[in-house]
Design a protein around this motif. Structure first.
Motif, PDB file in Angstrom:
ATOM      1  N   THR A  36       0.867  -1.181   0.000  1.00 51.60           N
ATOM      2  CA  THR A  36       0.000   0.000   0.000  1.00 51.60           C
ATOM      3  C   THR A  36       0.901   1.228   0.000  1.00 51.60           C
ATOM      4  OG1 THR A  36      -0.065   0.200   2.405  1.00 51.60           O
ATOM      5  CG2 THR A  36      -1.713  -1.248   1.404  1.00 51.60           C
ATOM      6  N   ARG A  37       0.315   2.408   0.076  1.00 48.31           N
ATOM      7  CA  ARG A  37       1.143   3.627   0.112  1.00 48.31           C
ATOM      8  C   ARG A  37       1.962   3.694   1.390  1.00 48.31           C
ATOM      9  NH1 ARG A  37      -0.807   7.661   3.181  1.00 48.31           N
ATOM     10  NH2 ARG A  37      -2.940   7.509   3.942  1.00 48.31           N
ATOM     11  N   ILE A  38       1.537   2.972   2.423  1.00 51.25           N
ATOM     12  CA  ILE A  38       2.260   2.937   3.701  1.00 51.25           C
ATOM     13  C   ILE A  38       3.511   2.069   3.600  1.00 51.25           C
ATOM     14  CG2 ILE A  38       2.074   2.356   6.161  1.00 51.25           C
ATOM     15  CD1 ILE A  38       0.149   4.525   5.488  1.00 51.25           C
ATOM     16  N   GLY A  39       3.430   0.980   2.830  1.00 50.73           N
ATOM     17  CA  GLY A  39       4.578   0.082   2.712  1.00 50.73           C
ATOM     18  C   GLY A  39       4.153  -1.334   2.382  1.00 50.73           C
ATOM     19  N   ASP A  40       5.100  -2.260   2.548  1.00 55.21           N
ATOM     20  CA  ASP A  40       4.881  -3.661   2.212  1.00 55.21           C
ATOM     21  C   ASP A  40       4.118  -4.384   3.302  1.00 55.21           C
ATOM     22  OD1 ASP A  40       6.334  -3.184  -0.043  1.00 55.21           O
ATOM     23  OD2 ASP A  40       8.146  -4.222   0.633  1.00 55.21           O
ATOM     24  N   GLY A  41       3.249  -5.306   2.878  1.00 55.69           N
ATOM     25  CA  GLY A  41       2.544  -6.171   3.811  1.00 55.69           C
ATOM     26  C   GLY A  41       3.356  -7.417   4.095  1.00 55.69           C
ATOM     27  N   MET A  42       2.749  -8.329   4.820  1.00 58.97           N
ATOM     28  CA  MET A  42       3.411  -9.588   5.159  1.00 58.97           C
ATOM     29  C   MET A  42       3.475 -10.491   3.925  1.00 58.97           C
ATOM     30  SD  MET A  42       4.260  -9.457   8.315  1.00 58.97           S
ATOM     31  CE  MET A  42       4.646 -11.161   8.621  1.00 58.97           C
ATOM     32  N   PRO A  43       4.592 -11.195   3.745  1.00 62.34           N
ATOM     33  CA  PRO A  43       4.669 -12.138   2.624  1.00 62.34           C
ATOM     34  C   PRO A  43       3.774 -13.354   2.872  1.00 62.34           C
ATOM     35  CG  PRO A  43       6.762 -12.047   3.819  1.00 62.34           C
ATOM     36  CD  PRO A  43       5.829 -11.089   4.488  1.00 62.34           C
ATOM     37  N   SER A  44       3.341 -13.978   1.780  1.00 56.93           N
ATOM     38  CA  SER A  44       2.542 -15.195   1.889  1.00 56.93           C
ATOM     39  C   SER A  44       3.358 -16.238   2.646  1.00 56.93           C
ATOM     40  CB  SER A  44       2.150 -15.701   0.505  1.00 56.93           C
ATOM     41  OG  SER A  44       3.311 -15.884  -0.294  1.00 56.93           O
ATOM     42  N   SER A  45       2.667 -17.063   3.396  1.00 59.67           N
ATOM     43  CA  SER A  45       3.352 -18.051   4.215  1.00 59.67           C
ATOM     44  C   SER A  45       2.521 -19.334   4.227  1.00 59.67           C
ATOM     45  CB  SER A  45       3.502 -17.502   5.634  1.00 59.67           C
ATOM     46  OG  SER A  45       4.247 -18.383   6.429  1.00 59.67           O
ATOM     47  N   PRO A  46       3.177 -20.485   4.165  1.00 61.59           N
ATOM     48  CA  PRO A  46       4.616 -20.701   4.030  1.00 61.59           C
ATOM     49  C   PRO A  46       5.081 -20.433   2.601  1.00 61.59           C
ATOM     50  CG  PRO A  46       3.480 -22.791   3.929  1.00 61.59           C
ATOM     51  CD  PRO A  46       2.423 -21.735   4.187  1.00 61.59           C
ATOM     52  N   PRO A  47       6.405 -20.306   2.397  1.00 58.93           N
ATOM     53  CA  PRO A  47       6.908 -20.139   1.027  1.00 58.93           C
ATOM     54  C   PRO A  47       6.559 -21.364   0.187  1.00 58.93           C
ATOM     55  CG  PRO A  47       8.669 -19.833   2.649  1.00 58.93           C
ATOM     56  CD  PRO A  47       7.471 -20.339   3.388  1.00 58.93           C
ATOM     57  N   ILE A  48       6.437 -21.165  -1.111  1.00 58.92           N
ATOM     58  CA  ILE A  48       6.236 -22.316  -1.990  1.00 58.92           C
ATOM     59  C   ILE A  48       7.529 -22.546  -2.765  1.00 58.92           C
ATOM     60  CG2 ILE A  48       3.740 -22.038  -2.176  1.00 58.92           C
ATOM     61  CD1 ILE A  48       4.274 -20.851  -4.966  1.00 58.92           C
ATOM     62  N   PHE A  49       7.692 -23.745  -3.263  1.00 60.08           N
ATOM     63  CA  PHE A  49       8.920 -24.128  -3.965  1.00 60.08           C
ATOM     64  C   PHE A  49       8.567 -24.653  -5.338  1.00 60.08           C
ATOM     65  CE2 PHE A  49       9.626 -24.534   0.565  1.00 60.08           C
ATOM     66  CZ  PHE A  49      10.788 -23.786   0.725  1.00 60.08           C
ATOM     67  N   GLU A  50       9.347 -24.210  -6.331  1.00 60.44           N
ATOM     68  CA  GLU A  50       9.144 -24.708  -7.696  1.00 60.44           C
ATOM     69  C   GLU A  50      10.503 -24.766  -8.389  1.00 60.44           C
ATOM     70  OE1 GLU A  50       6.994 -26.120 -11.030  1.00 60.44           O
ATOM     71  OE2 GLU A  50       6.562 -26.025  -8.898  1.00 60.44           O
ATOM     72  N   ARG A  51      10.703 -25.829  -9.156  1.00 61.00           N
ATOM     73  CA  ARG A  51      11.956 -26.019  -9.895  1.00 61.00           C
ATOM     74  C   ARG A  51      11.719 -25.727 -11.364  1.00 61.00           C
ATOM     75  NH1 ARG A  51      16.497 -28.606  -8.505  1.00 61.00           N
ATOM     76  NH2 ARG A  51      15.533 -29.741  -6.774  1.00 61.00           N
ATOM     77  N   THR A  52      12.626 -24.943 -11.961  1.00 60.35           N
ATOM     78  CA  THR A  52      12.523 -24.716 -13.403  1.00 60.35           C
ATOM     79  C   THR A  52      12.790 -26.033 -14.119  1.00 60.35           C
ATOM     80  OG1 THR A  52      14.846 -24.003 -13.368  1.00 60.35           O
ATOM     81  CG2 THR A  52      13.163 -22.256 -13.364  1.00 60.35           C
ATOM     82  N   LEU A  53      12.331 -26.104 -15.352  1.00 60.37           N
ATOM     83  CA  LEU A  53      12.456 -27.344 -16.124  1.00 60.37           C
ATOM     84  C   LEU A  53      13.891 -27.563 -16.592  1.00 60.37           C
ATOM     85  CD1 LEU A  53       9.256 -26.996 -18.336  1.00 60.37           C
ATOM     86  CD2 LEU A  53       9.522 -28.275 -16.197  1.00 60.37           C
ATOM     87  N   ASP A  54      14.193 -28.812 -16.924  1.00 65.84           N
ATOM     88  CA  ASP A  54      15.468 -29.166 -17.530  1.00 65.84           C
ATOM     89  C   ASP A  54      15.254 -29.195 -19.032  1.00 65.84           C
ATOM     90  OD1 ASP A  54      18.064 -29.905 -17.700  1.00 65.84           O
ATOM     91  OD2 ASP A  54      17.795 -31.951 -16.925  1.00 65.84           O
ATOM     92  N   ASP A  55      16.254 -28.775 -19.796  1.00 66.35           N
ATOM     93  CA  ASP A  55      16.118 -28.782 -21.259  1.00 66.35           C
ATOM     94  C   ASP A  55      16.111 -30.207 -21.803  1.00 66.35           C
ATOM     95  OD1 ASP A  55      15.779 -26.154 -21.790  1.00 66.35           O
ATOM     96  OD2 ASP A  55      17.883 -25.759 -22.237  1.00 66.35           O
TER      97      ASP A  55
END
Length: 98
Positions: free
Chosen positions: A79-98
């Motif tokens: 918001t104009r005041i600043g950042d809120g709390m991050p989503s929790s828990p973090p999620i994990f994702e792996r990019t693909l292999d070619d």
């Protein structure tokens, strides 16, 4: 933080991140946008931020990522005041292999 955060690897260097609204009771004013915070899991690398202006967009394609790397991802609203709390828990994702 935003609800229902999910991530889906689309290529070897990109991940699609989606999220839902911040619950009404957790909002501290008008949401001006979102920041996707991500970093390589278990690495000493710095956090990266991808900013999404406005509160009508609930997804972003992270690009320029490392090949077959596991990323830790969170989303926060600001918001104009600043950042809120991050989503929790973090999620994990792996990019693909070619």
């Amino acid at each position: 933080g935003p609800a229902n955060v999910s991530a889906f690897a689309t290529t070897s260097s990109s991940v699609l991140v989606r999220w839902g609204d911040v619950p009404e009771t957790d909002r501290n004013g008008l949401i001006l946008g979102y920041k996707v915070v991500y970093k390589e899991k278990d690495a000493e690398s710095a956090m990266h931020f991808w900013m999404v202006e406005g509160n009508n967009t609930y997804s972003v394609q992270l690009t320029g990522l490392g090949k077959y790397v596991l990323y830790e991802i969170q989303v926060l609203a600001f918001t104009r005041i600043g950042d809120g709390m991050p989503s929790s828990p973090p999620i994990f994702e792996r990019t693909l292999d070619d």
